[in-house]
Write a protein that holds these residues in place. Structure first.
Motif, short mmCIF file in Angstrom:
data_model
loop_
_atom_site.label_atom_id
_atom_site.label_comp_id
_atom_site.label_asym_id
_atom_site.label_seq_id
_atom_site.Cartn_x
_atom_site.Cartn_y
_atom_site.Cartn_z
N LEU A 149 0.89 -1.22 -0.08
CA LEU A 149 0.26 -0.04 0.04
C LEU A 149 0.95 1.02 -0.17
N VAL B 293 1.31 5.18 0.04
CA VAL B 293 0.28 6.14 0.04
C VAL B 293 1.02 7.29 0.46
N SER B 294 0.84 8.59 -0.17
CA SER B 294 1.66 9.70 0.13
C SER B 294 0.99 10.81 -0.36
N HIS C 11 0.43 10.18 -4.43
CA HIS C 11 0.09 8.73 -4.95
C HIS C 11 -0.65 8.06 -3.81
N SER C 12 -1.56 7.25 -4.16
CA SER C 12 -2.31 6.38 -3.33
C SER C 12 -2.65 5.05 -4.44
N GLU D 5 -5.46 2.04 -7.96
CA GLU D 5 -4.97 3.40 -7.46
C GLU D 5 -5.84 4.54 -7.60
N THR D 6 -5.74 5.88 -6.96
CA THR D 6 -6.51 6.88 -6.63
C THR D 6 -7.24 7.41 -8.22
N ALA E 126 -5.03 11.84 -3.96
CA ALA E 126 -4.34 10.93 -3.24
C ALA E 126 -4.66 11.03 -1.69
N ALA E 127 -4.54 10.07 -0.86
CA ALA E 127 -4.67 10.08 0.59
C ALA E 127 -3.88 11.42 1.10
N PHE F 11 -9.03 3.75 -5.41
CA PHE F 11 -9.40 4.72 -4.52
C PHE F 11 -10.03 5.99 -4.96
N MET G 232 -8.74 2.54 3.48
CA MET G 232 -7.56 1.90 2.87
C MET G 232 -7.49 0.34 3.53
#
Length: 375
Positions: free
Chosen positions: A159, A161-162, A165-166, A182-183, A187-188, A235, A273
């Motif tokens: 996973l 997540v940044s 990017h997710s 992916e998103t 992104a998260a 996502f 998530m």
């Protein structure tokens, strides 16, 4: 144009040195990360592991603007990159001539910021007569847990997540990646930062929101769990962000309510998530889950996924907190794996604002000058 004195770090050596391309059994790699607002440098030895690393954050520089200013970020990388490289060498008790190769982030990221690291990395490699490799930023994050004393075993699901990017990625081995989901929008990390801004928490917003959430009641308000009512591993956080915005405008008139909104928002993101991770683990039959990227430092996310792993029988791994955010160590490691396989990039400066992760190949499986946008 007046060059900083630290550019002597590059210019000390003849620019027409012979470029070594032989495959080495062991290598000392200088890693350079400048994709956004953190300047990271590290030295990684294929036998001894990580020897030194240094990171400069631009948080204070961008705080007054509430977000990253690309031109300001690029200029700060110019000021900080080479002194950090000299610091890493000194800390490890090594000289520039000990370097066997250079790995630099070539994308995805802010194009100006990327060009600073790519230019310096390519120039240094040419001056020393050593190979260089353009590294995918996301590959660096995926492999960051391999720097730990007990690294996860392949294959695993990651996973990632940044702020930008997710995604969920099946990692079969170095260079063999399959994007599972992916998103589709925010992104998260981006959703965390934007929600924090709605709550007047300043920049960077993610850590501030998580801290405020510790004081709140996550059950007070109902928040959606986006795209969990249908099959799939993608996502979407833009709708959750809009829901939160409407709630803030309608009710966030005291500190307790703001804390409850922060707690509810965070719980919704984390549970979304977790649901997607459960699906990915079931679909791939993997027994190892890895959490990477800046949002991977979120304590509620770590605790939730740890419980999920205990419940369903998976192992859950994380890089240390210092390697969740952007850093040079992960780039040095990823680049080392490719350089050891004899892979290198042509003597051009590679930088890509966008670069699909699934376009990568296994180390050594592509030609020496693998394709990439140049600038």
């Amino acid at each position: 144009m007046n060059l900083p004195a630290s550019f002597g770090f590059l210019l000390k050596y003849a620019p027409f040195s012979f470029l070594t391309t032989d495959v080495a059994l062991t290598m000392l790699i200088l890693g350079i990360e400048t994709s956004c607002d953190e300047t990271g440098v590290a030295l990684y030895d294929s036998d001894q592991g990580l020897l030194s690393h240094a990171l400069h954050s631009q948080v204070d520089l961008h705080a007054e603007y509430g977000g990253v200013v690309p031109e300001t970020a690029s200029r700060d990388h110019v000021r900080k990159l080479l002194p950090l490289a000299s610091h890493c060498l000194a800390e490890a008790g090594l000289d520039r001539t000990d370097i066997d190769g250079v790995a630099y982030t070539a994308g995805p990221g802010l194009i100006g910021a990327l060009l600073v690291g790519a230019s310096a990395g390519r120039a240094l490699a040419l001056a020393l007569g050593k190979p260089a490799i353009a590294v995918h930023h996301m590959e660096g994050h995926l492999l960051a847990p391999m720097l730990e004393p007990e690294p996860p075993a392949f294959p695993f699901v990651a996973l990632l997540v940044s702020g930008g990017h997710s995604m969920l990625v099946e990692v079969r081995e170095v260079g063999r990646y399959r994007v599972l989901g992916e998103t589709l929008d925010d992104a998260a990390g981006e959703a965390f930062d934007k929600t924090a801004k709605l709550l007047d928490l300043g920049y960077p917003g993610g850590p501030a929101l998580a801290k405020l959430a510790e004081k709140g009641n996550p059950e007070r308000f109902d928040f959606p769990r986006p795209m969990t009512d249908r099959p799939g591993l993608d996502f979407s956080f833009s709708g959750l962000k809009t829901h939160t915005r409407n709630l803030v405008l309608a009710q966030a008139d005291d500190d307790a309510t703001r804390a409850d909104i922060a707690a509810g928002f965070q719980r919704a993101v984390v549970e979304t998530m977790a649901i997607k991770c459960r699906r990915a683990m079931k679909a791939t039959r993997a027994r190892q889950l890895v959490i990477a990227g800046g949002v991977g430092a979120n304590l509620e996310l770590r605790a939730t996924l740890k419980r999920e792993g205990e419940k369903h029988g998976w192992a859950v791994s994380y890089p240390r907190l210092a390697f969740c955010t952007d850093n040079g160590a992960m780039i040095a490691y990823a680049g080392c794996q490719r350089l050891l396989a004899g892979e290198h990039t042509d003597p051009v400066i590679e930088a890509r604002a966008r670069w699909p992760l699934d376009s990568l190949a296994r180390p050594g499986a592509v030609s020496a000058g693998h394709t990439g946008a140049t600038a």
